[in-house]
Design an enzyme around this catalytic site. Sequence first.
Site, PDB file in Angstrom:
ATOM      1  N   SER A 177      -8.793  -9.036  -1.578  1.00  0.00           N
ATOM      2  CA  SER A 177      -8.852  -8.813  -0.130  1.00  0.00           C
ATOM      3  C   SER A 177      -8.093  -9.906   0.625  1.00  0.00           C
ATOM      4  O   SER A 177      -8.453 -11.086   0.568  1.00  0.00           O
ATOM      5  CB  SER A 177     -10.310  -8.785   0.334  1.00  0.00           C
TER       6      SER A 177
ATOM      7  N   ASN B  12      -7.915 -10.251   3.918  1.00  0.00           N
ATOM      8  CA  ASN B  12      -8.710 -10.739   5.037  1.00  0.00           C
ATOM      9  C   ASN B  12      -9.775 -11.724   4.562  1.00  0.00           C
ATOM     10  O   ASN B  12     -10.049 -12.720   5.231  1.00  0.00           O
ATOM     11  CB  ASN B  12      -9.344  -9.557   5.772  1.00  0.00           C
TER      12      ASN B  12
ATOM     13  N   ALA C 290      -4.232  -1.998  -3.216  1.00  0.00           N
ATOM     14  CA  ALA C 290      -2.954  -1.442  -3.652  1.00  0.00           C
ATOM     15  C   ALA C 290      -2.716  -1.663  -5.145  1.00  0.00           C
ATOM     16  O   ALA C 290      -2.267  -0.753  -5.854  1.00  0.00           O
ATOM     17  CB  ALA C 290      -1.818  -2.067  -2.835  1.00  0.00           C
TER      18      ALA C 290
ATOM     19  N   TRP D   4       0.821  -1.207   0.000  1.00  0.00           N
ATOM     20  CA  TRP D   4       0.000   0.000   0.000  1.00  0.00           C
ATOM     21  C   TRP D   4       0.855   1.256   0.000  1.00  0.00           C
ATOM     22  O   TRP D   4       0.564   2.213  -0.727  1.00  0.00           O
ATOM     23  CB  TRP D   4      -0.949  -0.044   1.186  1.00  0.00           C
TER      24      TRP D   4
ATOM     25  N   LYS E 246     -13.940  -3.473   9.401  1.00  0.00           N
ATOM     26  CA  LYS E 246     -14.283  -4.076   8.101  1.00  0.00           C
ATOM     27  C   LYS E 246     -13.354  -5.249   7.802  1.00  0.00           C
ATOM     28  O   LYS E 246     -13.740  -6.192   7.100  1.00  0.00           O
ATOM     29  CB  LYS E 246     -14.243  -3.027   6.995  1.00  0.00           C
TER      30      LYS E 246
END
Length: 334
Positions: A256, A258, A142, A11, A193
């Site tokens: 993602s 996560n 990113a 990122w 989140k």
Amino acid sequence: MRIAILGAGAWGTALGQHAAIAHPVRLWTRDPSHAAAMQHDRVNARYLPGVALRESIAVDSDLGATLEWASDNGLIVIASSVAGLRPTIRAVRERLAGAAEPAPMLWLCKGLESDTGLLPHQVFEQEAPGATSGALSGPSFAQEVAAGLPVALTAASVDERLAGAAVQAFHHGAARIYRSDDLVGVEIGGALKNVMAVAAGISDGLALGHNARAALITRGLAEIARFGVAQGARTETFTGLTGLGDLVLTCTGDLSRNRRVGLGLAAGKPLAQVLGELGHVAEGVACAPVVHRRARELAVDLPIVGAVQAVLDGVLDAREAVLSLLAREPKREH
């Protein structure tokens, strides 16, 4: 404007790549060999492979030199994880001791500090009281930012100087920067989140369908708002970019990390194996136990967070955790 980004992960590198369209950027990493390789090869092969660094990006492992370079009309961006935030602030403070007016500082991390349960701005208040600082958050992968695809982010601070610096630094090209003074709400939306994305990955990994995912996102947003309002956040913040926007992206996007953790857990893999295969930090794993503990202290009911934590602890497997949520008593929707 000179922009110093402290942390050369995916990122930090991607944001530097975007900023360098309009500004000179210096990307700092604590690893001299990593810095030398990036400077020579002009690519961050470790964290963002395949993206050629712009000519206006310099890479350095000398923190003092990086901060000195940014002291004149600059912005310091801390692109560490939550775990690395406090030591990075301390290192910056030591090297800026005696500076008449240090450059504004922006952090990118999302989560709560494990030991203290503090939000990033509270860590900042302890380590650098009075500093012009704030958070940059919102729905952003990113890889997409580095590729120049459209993105909208929120700069959150009670200090207009910081918000203005963030807009000047990043509001160009395909990126739009909005402002908010609800720092607590922005940070809590970004933190929780990630936990909800682990739950979404579990749901998808168990092939529970789109209906289940939609319900999970909706009820997850309700949990995030409850947790935030209990700590002084504004409800409307959670319907914005750093609430609903980031939640939807992280719960549904294949990029993602996560969500990928949840997919691995649903497949029956041990957590250590899932994280080893991931190769990157998944903030939801570290955030879940802190939020779970903090919710009990605040007497706030967060059943999805509790179910995720039970899976991470090995108390329940993925399917049992889903069944525990389905077995809850019916309630009125608020």
